[in-house]
Design a protein around this motif. Sequence first.
Motif, PDB file in Angstrom:
ATOM      1  N   LEU A  41       0.766  -1.207   0.127  1.00 35.27           N
ATOM      2  CA  LEU A  41       0.045  -0.043  -0.099  1.00 35.27           C
ATOM      3  C   LEU A  41       0.779   1.135   0.072  1.00 35.27           C
ATOM      4  CD1 LEU A  41      -2.779  -1.235   2.604  1.00 35.27           C
ATOM      5  CD2 LEU A  41      -3.053  -0.504  -0.002  1.00 35.27           C
TER       6      LEU A  41
ATOM      7  N   GLY B 287       1.009   4.070  -2.772  1.00 39.53           N
ATOM      8  CA  GLY B 287       0.663   5.503  -2.462  1.00 39.53           C
ATOM      9  C   GLY B 287       1.577   6.429  -2.897  1.00 39.53           C
ATOM     10  N   ALA B 288       3.054   6.011  -2.622  1.00 35.41           N
ATOM     11  CA  ALA B 288       4.094   6.724  -3.090  1.00 35.41           C
ATOM     12  C   ALA B 288       4.098   6.888  -4.508  1.00 35.41           C
ATOM     13  CB  ALA B 288       5.396   6.103  -2.458  1.00 35.41           C
TER      14      ALA B 288
ATOM     15  N   GLY C  61       1.125   8.951  -5.825  1.00 40.00           N
ATOM     16  CA  GLY C  61       1.404  10.405  -5.347  1.00 40.00           C
ATOM     17  C   GLY C  61       2.474  11.163  -6.090  1.00 40.00           C
TER      18      GLY C  61
ATOM     19  N   ASN D  27       1.527  14.040  -8.863  1.00 37.03           N
ATOM     20  CA  ASN D  27       2.293  15.431  -8.651  1.00 37.03           C
ATOM     21  C   ASN D  27       3.170  15.856  -9.821  1.00 37.03           C
ATOM     22  OD1 ASN D  27       3.160  17.553  -6.867  1.00 37.03           O
ATOM     23  ND2 ASN D  27       5.192  16.597  -6.840  1.00 37.03           N
TER      24      ASN D  27
ATOM     25  N   ARG E 130       0.744  17.363 -12.348  1.00 33.53           N
ATOM     26  CA  ARG E 130       0.298  18.700 -12.233  1.00 33.53           C
ATOM     27  C   ARG E 130       0.911  20.031 -12.738  1.00 33.53           C
ATOM     28  NH1 ARG E 130      -3.017  18.524  -6.900  1.00 33.53           N
ATOM     29  NH2 ARG E 130      -3.562  20.661  -7.374  1.00 33.53           N
TER      30      ARG E 130
ATOM     31  N   ILE F  91       4.080  20.334  -6.373  1.00 37.38           N
ATOM     32  CA  ILE F  91       5.137  20.436  -5.176  1.00 37.38           C
ATOM     33  C   ILE F  91       6.486  20.086  -5.562  1.00 37.38           C
ATOM     34  CG2 ILE F  91       5.597  19.784  -2.815  1.00 37.38           C
ATOM     35  CD1 ILE F  91       2.340  19.059  -2.392  1.00 37.38           C
TER      36      ILE F  91
ATOM     37  N   VAL G 235       9.689  18.868  -4.593  1.00 37.65           N
ATOM     38  CA  VAL G 235      10.412  18.143  -3.419  1.00 37.65           C
ATOM     39  C   VAL G 235      11.292  18.994  -2.775  1.00 37.65           C
ATOM     40  CG1 VAL G 235      11.071  16.086  -2.718  1.00 37.65           C
ATOM     41  CG2 VAL G 235       9.442  15.888  -4.510  1.00 37.65           C
TER      42      VAL G 235
ATOM     43  N   PHE H  65       8.896  26.471   3.276  1.00 37.52           N
ATOM     44  CA  PHE H  65       8.727  27.091   4.557  1.00 37.52           C
ATOM     45  C   PHE H  65      10.127  27.382   5.128  1.00 37.52           C
ATOM     46  CE2 PHE H  65       4.265  26.440   4.430  1.00 37.52           C
ATOM     47  CZ  PHE H  65       4.196  25.304   4.025  1.00 37.52           C
TER      48      PHE H  65
ATOM     49  N   TYR I  44       3.642  29.008  -3.490  1.00 40.43           N
ATOM     50  CA  TYR I  44       3.727  27.855  -3.949  1.00 40.43           C
ATOM     51  C   TYR I  44       3.969  27.267  -5.146  1.00 40.43           C
ATOM     52  CZ  TYR I  44       1.930  27.776   1.044  1.00 40.43           C
ATOM     53  OH  TYR I  44       1.976  27.841   2.361  1.00 40.43           O
TER      54      TYR I  44
ATOM     55  N   GLY J 215      -8.754  20.117  -3.627  1.00 42.47           N
ATOM     56  CA  GLY J 215      -8.345  21.217  -3.176  1.00 42.47           C
ATOM     57  C   GLY J 215      -6.682  21.646  -3.482  1.00 42.47           C
ATOM     58  N   GLU J 216      -6.286  22.727  -3.107  1.00 42.17           N
ATOM     59  CA  GLU J 216      -4.959  22.867  -3.337  1.00 42.17           C
ATOM     60  C   GLU J 216      -3.844  22.167  -2.491  1.00 42.17           C
ATOM     61  OE1 GLU J 216      -5.943  27.437  -5.039  1.00 42.17           O
ATOM     62  OE2 GLU J 216      -4.843  27.301  -3.175  1.00 42.17           O
ATOM     63  N   PRO J 217      -2.931  21.649  -3.130  1.00 46.46           N
ATOM     64  CA  PRO J 217      -1.919  20.896  -2.281  1.00 46.46           C
ATOM     65  C   PRO J 217      -1.464  21.914  -0.992  1.00 46.46           C
ATOM     66  CG  PRO J 217      -1.252  21.119  -4.416  1.00 46.46           C
ATOM     67  CD  PRO J 217      -2.562  21.908  -4.488  1.00 46.46           C
ATOM     68  N   ARG J 218      -1.384  23.254  -1.177  1.00 46.82           N
ATOM     69  CA  ARG J 218      -1.052  24.057  -0.380  1.00 46.82           C
ATOM     70  C   ARG J 218      -1.531  23.867   0.858  1.00 46.82           C
ATOM     71  NH1 ARG J 218      -1.280  29.722  -2.876  1.00 46.82           N
ATOM     72  NH2 ARG J 218      -1.242  28.457  -4.765  1.00 46.82           N
TER      73      ARG J 218
ATOM     74  N   GLN K  37       0.134  21.055   2.919  1.00 47.62           N
ATOM     75  CA  GLN K  37       1.645  21.490   3.056  1.00 47.62           C
ATOM     76  C   GLN K  37       1.360  22.324   4.392  1.00 47.62           C
ATOM     77  OE1 GLN K  37       2.560  22.870  -0.929  1.00 47.62           O
ATOM     78  NE2 GLN K  37       4.799  22.325  -0.281  1.00 47.62           N
ATOM     79  N   LYS K  38       0.735  23.450   4.275  1.00 49.15           N
ATOM     80  CA  LYS K  38       0.621  24.480   5.520  1.00 49.15           C
ATOM     81  C   LYS K  38       0.164  23.772   6.890  1.00 49.15           C
ATOM     82  CE  LYS K  38      -0.769  28.612   3.071  1.00 49.15           C
ATOM     83  NZ  LYS K  38      -1.688  29.563   3.001  1.00 49.15           N
TER      84      LYS K  38
ATOM     85  N   LYS L 111       3.082  21.873   7.923  1.00 49.85           N
ATOM     86  CA  LYS L 111       3.884  22.449   8.788  1.00 49.85           C
ATOM     87  C   LYS L 111       3.424  22.937  10.107  1.00 49.85           C
ATOM     88  CE  LYS L 111       5.356  27.405   8.872  1.00 49.85           C
ATOM     89  NZ  LYS L 111       4.882  28.776   8.644  1.00 49.85           N
TER      90      LYS L 111
ATOM     91  N   ASN M 183       7.656  18.007   1.832  1.00 55.48           N
ATOM     92  CA  ASN M 183       7.014  18.005   0.609  1.00 55.48           C
ATOM     93  C   ASN M 183       6.519  16.481   0.232  1.00 55.48           C
ATOM     94  OD1 ASN M 183       7.690  20.632   0.555  1.00 55.48           O
ATOM     95  ND2 ASN M 183       9.604  20.549  -0.468  1.00 55.48           N
TER      96      ASN M 183
ATOM     97  N   ALA N 188       3.415  15.772   1.995  1.00 58.49           N
ATOM     98  CA  ALA N 188       2.460  16.483   1.294  1.00 58.49           C
ATOM     99  C   ALA N 188       2.015  15.829  -0.015  1.00 58.49           C
ATOM    100  CB  ALA N 188       2.503  17.816   1.232  1.00 58.49           C
ATOM    101  N   ILE N 189       2.823  15.158  -0.628  1.00 61.33           N
ATOM    102  CA  ILE N 189       2.556  14.456  -1.958  1.00 61.33           C
ATOM    103  C   ILE N 189       1.930  13.110  -1.786  1.00 61.33           C
ATOM    104  CG2 ILE N 189       3.742  13.640  -4.120  1.00 61.33           C
ATOM    105  CD1 ILE N 189       5.730  15.770  -3.825  1.00 61.33           C
ATOM    106  N   VAL N 190       2.569  12.351  -0.834  1.00 67.76           N
ATOM    107  CA  VAL N 190       2.019  10.983  -0.711  1.00 67.76           C
ATOM    108  C   VAL N 190       0.762  10.850   0.199  1.00 67.76           C
ATOM    109  CG1 VAL N 190       2.833   8.587   0.194  1.00 67.76           C
ATOM    110  CG2 VAL N 190       4.390  10.229  -1.215  1.00 67.76           C
TER     111      VAL N 190
ATOM    112  N   TRP O 230      -2.923  10.562  -1.392  1.00 62.71           N
ATOM    113  CA  TRP O 230      -2.983   9.225  -2.116  1.00 62.71           C
ATOM    114  C   TRP O 230      -3.020   8.015  -1.186  1.00 62.71           C
ATOM    115  CZ3 TRP O 230      -4.876   9.729  -7.073  1.00 62.71           C
ATOM    116  CH2 TRP O 230      -4.862  10.863  -7.288  1.00 62.71           C
ATOM    117  N   LEU O 231      -2.021   8.025  -0.342  1.00 66.20           N
ATOM    118  CA  LEU O 231      -2.156   6.964   0.789  1.00 66.20           C
ATOM    119  C   LEU O 231      -3.501   6.648   1.212  1.00 66.20           C
ATOM    120  CD1 LEU O 231      -0.237   4.799   1.869  1.00 66.20           C
ATOM    121  CD2 LEU O 231       0.402   6.161   3.477  1.00 66.20           C
TER     122      LEU O 231
END
Lengths: 231, 202
Positions: A13, A17-18, A21, A25, A28, A33, A35, A40, A148, B50-53, B56-57, B60, B74, B77-79, B82-83
């Motif tokens: 799983l 997922g990875a 994902g 990404n 997009r 995003i 990496v 931040f 972003y 929605g937005e990934p941001r 991400q926020k 954080k 990061n 936030a990506i994985v 979907w997981l």
Amino acid sequence: MRILITLGEVIILAALGAGVGFGANWLRGEERIIVKHAYFRPRASNAPSDQPTGRKSGVKTPPGSDSSSSAAAGGAVETTSGEADGAAAAAGAAAHHLAHEFQTINTEQIEGLLEDAEAGYPVAIIDARGDGDYEEGHIPGALQCDPYQPTRFLPLVKSYVTSAEKIIVYCAGGNCEDSVEVCRTLEFELFVERARLYLYEGGWHDWSDRGLRFEKGRPNELEESNASGGR
Amino acid sequence: MRPVGVSKVESMGRMRSIVGWLDNTGVPLLLIRLLVGGAFVYMAIMKLLGEPRVFQKAIKMYNVLPLDPPELVNATAIVVPWLELICGLALLAGVLVRGASLLIFLMLSVFTPALYMITIKLLNEGRYETFCDVKFDCGCGTGEEWMCTKIPINIGLAVLALLGLLSNSRKFCLSSRLWNRRKKPPEAPPESTPAETAPAQT
């Protein structure tokens, strides 16, 4: 045996997922995003005005700056904001909880700078919000720089901020920290001196709630914005 | 007179057999799968639409991962959205049930205490008066939520996920149907008559 089977299922799983994902990404495009990008950044420890702005009026500038003379007045206007509605008051009150290392600027000072910009004073105004919010309305002359989407906006903003003596960055206001992130990105990635950066803590909520003039849509050319001195 | 200890053992044994019987019906696991799987699929879809941001926020804000190096925040936030979707779908379909339950339990075990810590921090800062006044966007995909309902719901989902992990039943699960098809015995050869099998007499 059961434990091994369960762990095997977890691995399957997690790998799914990875894989999905990262694949989604990548699809997009510019909105993905990145990496390795530091979205931040931690607060710099050598901040000259390294005091929490949260407890006071939200207007805190280092001594000797242009805005210091009107800091008290600006602070009074921001904190009383008697004519503002509940949203602005809440935004103003909540903005006091942002802790950052940058100089701040208030609404009246920005209005003054916009007038100076008409006379040719090099001012850059950066809007740190997303596409929809920016296009619905922004401070006149503001250029969007969504923290972003760095690959999309940093190249556009680079020449805009290089020639400006004062760079004002804002986002929605209140607890929004995107403007702080943009300031840090400008400082660390575009090597903009901190002394030129000003944070507008009241943000778009404060500006719009006061009924001040604004622009809609997106400027056609960055050169037009530069030629008019950020207007 | 019976010793007290024996009756306790008997009652525990009876309890275990009742629980075992209930589990064998497959209904509790089915309900767990529908509730937990459905909740996670819903939240994952809301996050992905929605937005990934926003997520991400939230990561954080949770303060469970270091901001430096940025790859950790990061990649999470990506994985993670979907997981969540894949684990939710796995539970709904009834495949890899234990693995999905364990992953969901682990995710909730990390997010829920982080939510609680943020709530306490906001209360200590004086931003809210009582626990039930605290409301913010936890990045769960459902916008701002009251923490006095969000946290108990998360705890409930974590408990259900744990029960799903411990369940032995695989009734109403796709995995059991697939497994049974694989284990179907080969067809027996037709029986031969004595005249055919008798050796030729010389």
